[in-house]
Design a protein around this motif. Structure first.
Motif, PDB file in Angstrom:
ATOM      1  N   VAL A 193      23.514  50.310  41.545  1.00  0.00           N
ATOM      2  CA  VAL A 193      23.679  49.577  42.624  1.00  0.00           C
ATOM      3  C   VAL A 193      24.183  48.123  42.004  1.00  0.00           C
ATOM      4  O   VAL A 193      23.688  47.419  41.527  1.00  0.00           O
ATOM      5  CB  VAL A 193      22.379  49.118  43.643  1.00  0.00           C
ATOM      6  CG1 VAL A 193      22.972  48.330  44.547  1.00  0.00           C
ATOM      7  CG2 VAL A 193      22.030  50.520  44.093  1.00  0.00           C
ATOM      8  N   THR A 194      25.693  47.923  42.072  1.00  0.00           N
ATOM      9  CA  THR A 194      26.154  46.873  41.395  1.00  0.00           C
ATOM     10  C   THR A 194      27.520  46.494  42.168  1.00  0.00           C
ATOM     11  O   THR A 194      28.268  47.509  42.414  1.00  0.00           O
ATOM     12  CB  THR A 194      26.034  47.093  39.853  1.00  0.00           C
ATOM     13  OG1 THR A 194      26.610  45.738  39.323  1.00  0.00           O
ATOM     14  CG2 THR A 194      27.224  48.110  39.582  1.00  0.00           C
ATOM     15  N   GLY A 195      28.181  45.229  41.835  1.00  0.00           N
ATOM     16  CA  GLY A 195      29.450  44.948  41.963  1.00  0.00           C
ATOM     17  C   GLY A 195      30.139  44.809  41.083  1.00  0.00           C
ATOM     18  O   GLY A 195      31.420  44.432  41.121  1.00  0.00           O
ATOM     19  N   ASP A 196      29.508  45.192  39.715  1.00  0.00           N
ATOM     20  CA  ASP A 196      30.217  44.805  38.406  1.00  0.00           C
ATOM     21  C   ASP A 196      31.193  46.317  38.000  1.00  0.00           C
ATOM     22  O   ASP A 196      30.754  47.266  38.059  1.00  0.00           O
ATOM     23  CB  ASP A 196      29.036  44.857  37.350  1.00  0.00           C
ATOM     24  CG  ASP A 196      29.792  44.477  35.916  1.00  0.00           C
ATOM     25  OD1 ASP A 196      31.120  44.379  35.842  1.00  0.00           O
ATOM     26  OD2 ASP A 196      29.014  44.031  35.110  1.00  0.00           O
ATOM     27  N   LYS A 197      32.396  45.949  37.766  1.00  0.00           N
ATOM     28  CA  LYS A 197      33.501  46.979  37.536  1.00  0.00           C
ATOM     29  C   LYS A 197      33.261  47.402  36.221  1.00  0.00           C
ATOM     30  O   LYS A 197      33.708  48.599  35.963  1.00  0.00           O
ATOM     31  CB  LYS A 197      34.820  46.596  37.896  1.00  0.00           C
ATOM     32  CG  LYS A 197      35.475  45.512  36.786  1.00  0.00           C
ATOM     33  CD  LYS A 197      36.898  45.240  36.971  1.00  0.00           C
ATOM     34  CE  LYS A 197      37.209  44.178  35.692  1.00  0.00           C
ATOM     35  NZ  LYS A 197      36.718  43.255  35.554  1.00  0.00           N
ATOM     36  N   ASP A 198      32.758  46.741  35.258  1.00  0.00           N
ATOM     37  CA  ASP A 198      32.468  47.128  34.070  1.00  0.00           C
ATOM     38  C   ASP A 198      31.703  48.684  33.923  1.00  0.00           C
ATOM     39  O   ASP A 198      31.959  49.373  33.097  1.00  0.00           O
ATOM     40  CB  ASP A 198      31.740  46.414  33.054  1.00  0.00           C
ATOM     41  CG  ASP A 198      32.605  44.960  32.825  1.00  0.00           C
ATOM     42  OD1 ASP A 198      33.701  45.001  33.241  1.00  0.00           O
ATOM     43  OD2 ASP A 198      31.884  44.008  32.329  1.00  0.00           O
ATOM     44  N   LEU A 199      30.668  48.511  34.930  1.00  0.00           N
ATOM     45  CA  LEU A 199      29.898  50.120  34.937  1.00  0.00           C
ATOM     46  C   LEU A 199      30.484  51.008  35.296  1.00  0.00           C
ATOM     47  O   LEU A 199      30.050  52.237  35.394  1.00  0.00           O
ATOM     48  CB  LEU A 199      28.523  49.800  35.860  1.00  0.00           C
ATOM     49  CG  LEU A 199      27.583  48.798  34.697  1.00  0.00           C
ATOM     50  CD1 LEU A 199      26.300  48.395  35.853  1.00  0.00           C
ATOM     51  CD2 LEU A 199      26.882  49.710  33.717  1.00  0.00           C
ATOM     52  N   LEU A 200      31.800  50.898  35.781  1.00  0.00           N
ATOM     53  CA  LEU A 200      32.444  52.277  36.391  1.00  0.00           C
ATOM     54  C   LEU A 200      32.758  53.210  35.071  1.00  0.00           C
ATOM     55  O   LEU A 200      32.928  54.320  35.439  1.00  0.00           O
ATOM     56  CB  LEU A 200      33.837  51.791  37.092  1.00  0.00           C
ATOM     57  CG  LEU A 200      33.788  51.079  38.133  1.00  0.00           C
ATOM     58  CD1 LEU A 200      34.921  50.234  38.341  1.00  0.00           C
ATOM     59  CD2 LEU A 200      33.306  52.032  39.480  1.00  0.00           C
TER      60      LEU A 200
END
Length: 482
Positions: A136-143
């Motif tokens: 659960v995040t809005g951080d694109k890096d974790l894609l």
């Protein structure tokens, strides 16, 4: 391929949630002046996540101070341009941690590593153990960590991302996202990348040459003299940028996904904390109904014409039941009445009921008008009342049950009111889709737990039995004097 029966593991990016809560709710303070907007927003979003998704395992992952991470050792400018945490947020973070602790949710933090590294480590381990993992995040890096068993959920935008969504977003599969970030950089984290190469160009290069290393090896084949020169001059910076953007999967944690089992909240710790923070709307979420009382929360969603939805939550002791559905044609007022009717109809024997709604039209009708309509015969006079058919149903149900009606302000953070609102809007959207696709309407019924109701209550006087409530204002614009 995901297995529907697989246990679920949710990993919450705590820092992302904190900042979203802080900027999403700008006002909020105790009577003593302590700011609480971030605490309230974080807690409300967390409760919504738990209710919507009901994860089997859960952890909230926090970041250590940015100066204490291994990336800062590699590249001192990493995230150096970010402003310090606002002072009115700094004092709220310890309370957020106390909320997480009181909810009996495991909080995880690893010295020297960022939350992304901890999340990646737990996510990969969870997928290997058979969990269906949601970050659960809005951080694109974790894609970059997405697989068939690991997905991302942005609760603010309502977007779930799997491998296809990553491909649509970056033009490359998840494992190549770091190659794109290495070339394009990431302004949010002050990762430099290669000057003159943006994300779209980087994605095209990675698609063509397979990886950042492939791009650097075959720079002579890249179109554009300036681009080729920039790649040659900043090859080392590109490799460094990829290293900075790449998450770690080897964080030593001393726990496994199996250790993150959901547990009941510690109410002895949680309730006093909510009272200290003056979070009465959230306190209701953890306060069971009085013995022998069924609480019904209801809400409706509709327009002047078109599909309308309703959402209902019934509570008895520690048990809950959710109902939702839609009507092909209904006004907002009718859906408010239908919501209350559906809740009362779900009771299989006479009960003592507390009915909550943010519709003054419904609550004033039940509390003030209905007995007068019955007494004067107006309720039975054809076409004497707006929504007369529904008021007749409510009158019949009121004679069956002992009902106390109470108004709750709409959109004021009340836990059950907000849940009912979501159920109603979701049902209305389902109705709209059904109308567009010409599919026959279908009722939506969601049941969290069976609601074991007791033997019939003691007898009571016939009639509505509703208590009169004083109303400050018409919060939802639905007040119509009939």
């Amino acid at each position: 391929m995901r297995t529907p029966q697989a246990p679920t593991l949710y990993l919450l990016d705590g820092s992302s949630y904190i900042y979203r809560a802080y900027y999403g709710i700008r006002d909020g303070a105790t009577s003593g002046g302590m700011p609480t907007n971030a605490i309230f927003g974080f807690t409300r979003m967390l409760l919504g996540l738990l209710q919507e998704n009901k994860p089997d395992r859960l952890a909230v992952v926090f970041d250590p101070p940015r100066e204490e991470t291994f990336r800062r050792d590699i590249y001192p400018a990493y995230k150096a341009h970010r402003d310090a945490m606002p002072e009115d947020l700094v004092i709220q973070v310890p309370y957020i941690r106390r909320i997480v602790q009181a909810l009996n949710i495991t909080a995880v933090e690893a010295p020297g590593f960022e939350a992304d590294d901890v999340i990646a480590t737990l996510a990969r381990a969870g997928a290997a153990e058979g969990f269906e993992v949601t970050v659960v995040t809005g951080d694109k890096d974790l894609l970059q960590i997405v697989t068939d068993r690991i997905g991302l959920l942005d609760t603010m935008k309502g977007i779930r991302s799997g491998p296809q969504e990553v491909l649509d977003r970056f033009g490359v599969p998840p494992e190549r996202v770091v190659d794109v970030l290495g070339l394009a950089g990431d302004a949010a984290d002050n990762i430099p990348g290669v000057p003159g190469i943006g994300e779209k160009t980087a994605a095209g290069l990675v698609q063509r040459f397979g990886s950042l290393e492939g791009v650097l090896e075959w720079t002579s084949l890249v179109s554009g003299k300036a681009r080729r020169e920039s790649l040659r001059s900043h090859a080392g910076q590109a490799r460094l940028s990829k290293t900075l953007a790449t998450v770690r999967y080897d964080v030593p944690l001393g726990l496994s996904p199996a250790d993150l089992q959901r547990r009941p909240p510690n109410l002895a710790e949680l309730i006093p904390l909510l009272r200290e923070l003056e979070f009465a709307p959230l306190e209701a979420a953890f306060t069971p109904p009085p013995p022998g009382v069924v609480e019904i929360y209801s809400d409706g969603s509709g327009r002047d014409s078109g599909p309308g939805g309703y959402g209902v939550i019934l509570r008895y002791g520690a048990h809950e039941k959710e109902l939702s559905g839609f009507e092909p044609e209904a006004t907002s007022q009718r859906m408010e009445l239908i919501a209350a009717i559906r809740g009362l109809e779900a009771l299989n024997a006479p009960r003592k009921v507390r009915l909550f709604s943010d519709s003054q039209y419904l609550v004033r009708g039940m509390s003030e008008w209905l007995q007068g309509w019955i007494r004067t015969g107006r309720l039975e006079t054809p076409d004497a009342l707006k929504n007369q058919d529904l008021w007749l149903e409510l009158a019949a149900l009121s004679r069956k049950h002992q009902v106390t009606c109470q108004w709750v302000p709409g959109h004021a953070g009340h836990h059950f009111n907000e849940r009912c609102d979501k159920l109603a809007k979701r049902a209305a959207e389902e109705g709209a889709r059904a109308a567009v696709t010409a599919q026959p309407p279908k009722e939506v019924l969601e049941v969290e737990k069976a609601l074991p109701l007791p033997v019939a209550l003691d007898s009571h006087d016939p009639g509505c039995g509703c208590e009169v409530t004083t109303f400050e204002a018409d919060a939802d614009g639905q007040l119509t004097f009939c």
